[in-house]
Design a protein around this motif. Structure first.
Motif, short mmCIF file in Angstrom:
data_model
loop_
_atom_site.label_atom_id
_atom_site.label_comp_id
_atom_site.label_asym_id
_atom_site.label_seq_id
_atom_site.Cartn_x
_atom_site.Cartn_y
_atom_site.Cartn_z
N LEU A 113 0.66 -1.35 0.02
CA LEU A 113 0.05 -0.02 -0.01
C LEU A 113 0.81 1.46 0.10
CD1 LEU A 113 -3.05 1.23 0.05
CD2 LEU A 113 -2.55 1.10 2.64
N ASN A 114 0.84 2.02 -1.10
CA ASN A 114 1.56 3.20 -1.20
C ASN A 114 0.54 4.54 -0.98
OD1 ASN A 114 3.32 5.31 -1.69
ND2 ASN A 114 3.90 4.44 -3.65
N LEU A 115 0.50 4.85 0.45
CA LEU A 115 -0.58 5.93 0.84
C LEU A 115 -0.44 7.09 0.11
CD1 LEU A 115 -3.17 6.15 2.07
CD2 LEU A 115 -1.92 6.67 4.23
N PRO A 116 1.11 7.70 -0.22
CA PRO A 116 1.18 8.84 -0.66
C PRO A 116 0.89 9.07 -2.04
CG PRO A 116 3.12 8.34 0.96
CD PRO A 116 2.33 7.30 0.70
N PHE A 117 1.20 7.75 -2.85
CA PHE A 117 0.80 7.78 -4.29
C PHE A 117 -0.81 7.87 -4.34
CE2 PHE A 117 -0.24 5.20 -7.95
CZ PHE A 117 0.29 5.92 -8.97
N ILE A 118 -1.41 6.90 -3.57
CA ILE A 118 -2.95 7.02 -3.50
C ILE A 118 -3.47 8.42 -3.20
CG2 ILE A 118 -5.08 6.10 -2.28
CD1 ILE A 118 -3.35 3.74 -2.00
N LEU A 119 -2.85 9.12 -2.24
CA LEU A 119 -3.34 10.55 -2.00
C LEU A 119 -3.18 11.60 -3.45
CD1 LEU A 119 -2.75 10.97 1.84
CD2 LEU A 119 -4.98 11.15 0.54
N ASP A 120 -1.87 11.48 -4.01
CA ASP A 120 -1.60 12.15 -5.03
C ASP A 120 -2.50 11.95 -6.13
OD1 ASP A 120 0.68 13.61 -3.95
OD2 ASP A 120 2.23 12.30 -4.59
N SER A 121 -2.83 10.74 -6.31
CA SER A 121 -3.80 10.59 -7.50
C SER A 121 -4.98 10.97 -7.32
CB SER A 121 -3.69 8.91 -7.77
OG SER A 121 -4.29 8.20 -7.00
N TRP A 122 -5.62 10.64 -5.85
CA TRP A 122 -6.77 11.43 -5.51
C TRP A 122 -7.02 12.82 -5.78
CZ3 TRP A 122 -8.65 14.36 -1.36
CH2 TRP A 122 -9.91 14.17 -0.94
N LEU A 123 -5.93 13.86 -5.34
CA LEU A 123 -5.79 14.92 -5.35
C LEU A 123 -5.76 15.49 -7.12
CD1 LEU A 123 -3.32 15.72 -2.58
CD2 LEU A 123 -5.69 16.28 -2.81
N TRP A 124 -4.96 14.60 -7.66
CA TRP A 124 -4.84 14.90 -9.06
C TRP A 124 -6.17 14.61 -9.90
CZ3 TRP A 124 -0.97 16.91 -12.19
CH2 TRP A 124 -1.00 16.53 -13.53
#
Length: 140
Positions: free
Chosen positions: A4-15
């Motif tokens: 689970l890569n939480l920063p990447f998931i948040l970045d894609s959600w913000l994007w």
């Protein structure tokens, strides 16, 4: 096994929400991570002390405030200053202020939250945002 890569998931959600600015997205992401980590840790330590949980609530208030401001200002054209833009900013600011006031009243009066914990969360989240901005502004 997938990690689970939480920063990447948040970045894609913000994007996907239109927050792709290279200086704004890391600030919002890091504030959300700080608030989430403090809230989860606070829930785990709730039996011993509630300070960490209320620290997380203060941090979440600041993260939500910055998220809504960034979301609003990244989706408007800043070249078109008008009284309508000013009115929209005032309405959003007033609604956010009232929501924060209700949340703080509930936390302080109903739940007897320590004021120092809420204040520490607000201040720490603000300093964390400034440090993140300084780090990413220096890199670009």
């Amino acid at each position: 096994m997938k990690i689970l890569n939480l920063p990447f998931i948040l970045d894609s959600w913000l994007w996907h929400r239109g927050m792709g600015h290279p200086l704004i997205m890391p600030i919002v992401r890091n504030e959300m991570l700080l608030a989430g980590a403090a809230l989860v840790l606070g829930l785990l330590c709730m039996i011993a002390t509630s300070f960490v949980f209320w620290f997380g609530v203060g941090s979440a208030i600041m993260a939500f405030t910055f998220f809504t401001l960034a979301h609003f200002f990244l989706h408007i054209r800043l070249g078109n200053y008008s009284s309508t833009l000013f009115f929209c900013v005032l309405i959003r600011w007033t609604l956010r202020l009232l929501g924060t006031a209700v949340l703080l009243y509930f936390a302080l009066v109903v739940c007897a939250a320590p004021v120092s914990a809420l204040l520490a969360g607000l201040v720490c989240s603000s300093v964390f945002a400034l440090v993140t901005y300084a780090f990413y502004a220096h890199r670009t």
